[in-house]
Design an enzyme around this catalytic site. Sequence first.
Site, mmCIF file in Angstrom:
data_model
loop_
_atom_site.group_PDB
_atom_site.id
_atom_site.type_symbol
_atom_site.label_atom_id
_atom_site.label_comp_id
_atom_site.label_asym_id
_atom_site.label_seq_id
_atom_site.Cartn_x
_atom_site.Cartn_y
_atom_site.Cartn_z
ATOM 1 N N ASP A 40 19.668 -24.515 19.051
ATOM 2 C CA ASP A 40 19.502 -24.247 20.458
ATOM 3 C C ASP A 40 18.683 -24.952 20.965
ATOM 4 O O ASP A 40 17.402 -24.866 21.506
ATOM 5 C CB ASP A 40 19.035 -22.746 20.799
ATOM 6 C CG ASP A 40 19.880 -21.632 20.100
ATOM 7 O OD1 ASP A 40 21.127 -21.991 20.062
ATOM 8 O OD2 ASP A 40 19.558 -20.461 19.905
ATOM 9 N N LYS A 95 30.279 -16.145 23.027
ATOM 10 C CA LYS A 95 30.346 -14.745 23.402
ATOM 11 C C LYS A 95 31.447 -14.269 24.466
ATOM 12 O O LYS A 95 31.080 -13.636 25.392
ATOM 13 C CB LYS A 95 29.093 -14.251 23.619
ATOM 14 C CG LYS A 95 28.157 -14.257 22.376
ATOM 15 C CD LYS A 95 26.561 -13.514 22.823
ATOM 16 C CE LYS A 95 25.818 -13.512 21.449
ATOM 17 N NZ LYS A 95 25.204 -14.832 21.542
ATOM 18 N N ASP A 98 36.057 -11.402 28.643
ATOM 19 C CA ASP A 98 36.773 -11.169 29.771
ATOM 20 C C ASP A 98 38.150 -10.750 29.278
ATOM 21 O O ASP A 98 38.162 -10.740 28.030
ATOM 22 C CB ASP A 98 36.587 -12.536 30.676
ATOM 23 C CG ASP A 98 36.649 -12.125 32.144
ATOM 24 O OD1 ASP A 98 37.541 -11.091 32.575
ATOM 25 O OD2 ASP A 98 35.824 -12.751 32.917
ATOM 26 N N TYR A 213 13.518 -9.702 14.412
ATOM 27 C CA TYR A 213 13.623 -10.450 13.108
ATOM 28 C C TYR A 213 13.578 -9.715 11.879
ATOM 29 O O TYR A 213 12.697 -8.633 11.789
ATOM 30 C CB TYR A 213 12.572 -11.590 13.195
ATOM 31 C CG TYR A 213 12.963 -12.736 14.109
ATOM 32 C CD1 TYR A 213 14.197 -13.426 14.254
ATOM 33 C CD2 TYR A 213 12.020 -12.706 15.115
ATOM 34 C CE1 TYR A 213 14.113 -14.394 15.199
ATOM 35 C CE2 TYR A 213 12.194 -13.814 16.019
ATOM 36 C CZ TYR A 213 13.266 -14.587 16.154
ATOM 37 O OH TYR A 213 13.610 -15.306 17.083
HETATM 38 O O1 6AU Z 1 16.702 -17.351 15.565
HETATM 39 P P1 6AU Z 1 16.659 -17.334 17.152
HETATM 40 O O2 6AU Z 1 16.148 -15.965 17.663
HETATM 41 O O3 6AU Z 1 15.861 -18.501 17.638
HETATM 42 O O4 6AU Z 1 18.135 -17.545 17.703
HETATM 43 C C1 6AU Z 1 19.105 -16.425 17.487
HETATM 44 C C2 6AU Z 1 20.489 -16.926 17.761
HETATM 45 C C3 6AU Z 1 20.336 -17.390 19.293
HETATM 46 C C4 6AU Z 1 21.181 -16.122 19.977
HETATM 47 O O5 6AU Z 1 22.181 -16.349 21.028
HETATM 48 C C5 6AU Z 1 22.208 -15.654 18.492
HETATM 49 O O6 6AU Z 1 21.486 -16.173 17.646
HETATM 50 N N1 6AU Z 1 22.499 -14.346 18.720
HETATM 51 C C6 6AU Z 1 23.697 -13.595 18.422
HETATM 52 C C7 6AU Z 1 24.950 -14.256 17.989
HETATM 53 C C8 6AU Z 1 24.784 -15.462 17.253
HETATM 54 O O7 6AU Z 1 25.910 -14.131 18.518
HETATM 55 C C9 6AU Z 1 23.892 -12.238 18.359
HETATM 56 C C10 6AU Z 1 22.765 -11.454 18.388
HETATM 57 O O8 6AU Z 1 22.801 -10.286 18.313
HETATM 58 N N2 6AU Z 1 21.505 -12.001 18.441
HETATM 59 C C11 6AU Z 1 21.106 -13.236 18.512
HETATM 60 O O9 6AU Z 1 20.367 -13.908 18.368
HETATM 61 O O10 6AU Z 1 21.491 -18.610 19.546
#
Ligand code: 6AU
Length: 257
Positions: A40, A95, A98, A213
């Site tokens: 990201d 994600k 639509d 987390y």
């Molecule tokens: O480890 P992080 O928290 O910095 O990033 C988590 C990544 C982000 C979110 O857009 C994605 O995982 N994510 C998703 C996905 C992958 O679809 C679903 C979800 O439930 N939670 C989530 O964090 O890029």
Amino acid sequence: MTIRKQLSYADRAALCANPLAQQLFLLMHTKKTNLALSADVTTCAALLELADKLGPEICVLKTHIDIVTDFTLDFTKKLVKLARQHQFFIFEDRKFADIGNTVKLQYEQGIYHISEWADIINAHSLPGPGIISGLAQIGLPKKRGLLLLAEMSTANNLFTADYTQETVHMAEQFPEFVMGFIAQKKLSSDPKWIYMTPGVQLATGKDSLGQQYITPQKALIDNGSDIIIVGRGILQAQDPLAEAKKYRQAGWDAYCN
Ligand code: 6AU
């Protein structure tokens, strides 16, 4: 006492109808990694640097292409080259949510041409099976794979147990295109589905915007998931490569357990 033999990633590869799921299970088995990096970052240079440095540690590199400020199609060619060189798959975390006709256009057209470079995409099941049919029209001929969002990692989300189970039932109608789920835990006894779990860090906790987390051990051993998706746990470390190696080891040890 009965000891049930768990199927390995390699065993499960043989059971997949989606060719990409098969390849991913085999890659995880041979490369010995179940770590997905959530890359990201907001520039092409930063993303390519991560892909080059951390590529050898991961099985999947996940992008949010719409946060990249200086996107070009040439950048995607470089990313695909790094994916081949270091052996990982590219997952665009778009994600989709639509109607079938619209997601088809979003997948193939626009600025990003996602279907040209992303091996894996994800979609919400909320609109019903038409969203999968639409994406499959573009993705199936290219041998791509789709993950359905069956659960989310955030606090107070609106996913209910029924919605999650209905999502699994919807996936069962499209085994050639759906490869598995974004979820916090294993959801079905069918071993062909791949589970990818976001919201993973080495210590449990949360951020200030609802993200929650769990540890790699919780995700993979207790919850029966297959792949840990890690973003800030790695990206915000002093030494992201060293941190990625830690997550890789934690993930692989949990799998071998
Ligand atoms: O480890 P992080 O928290 O910095 O990033 C988590 C990544 C982000 C979110 O857009 C994605 O995982 N994510 C998703 C996905 C992958 O679809 C679903 C979800 O439930 N939670 C989530 O964090 O890029």
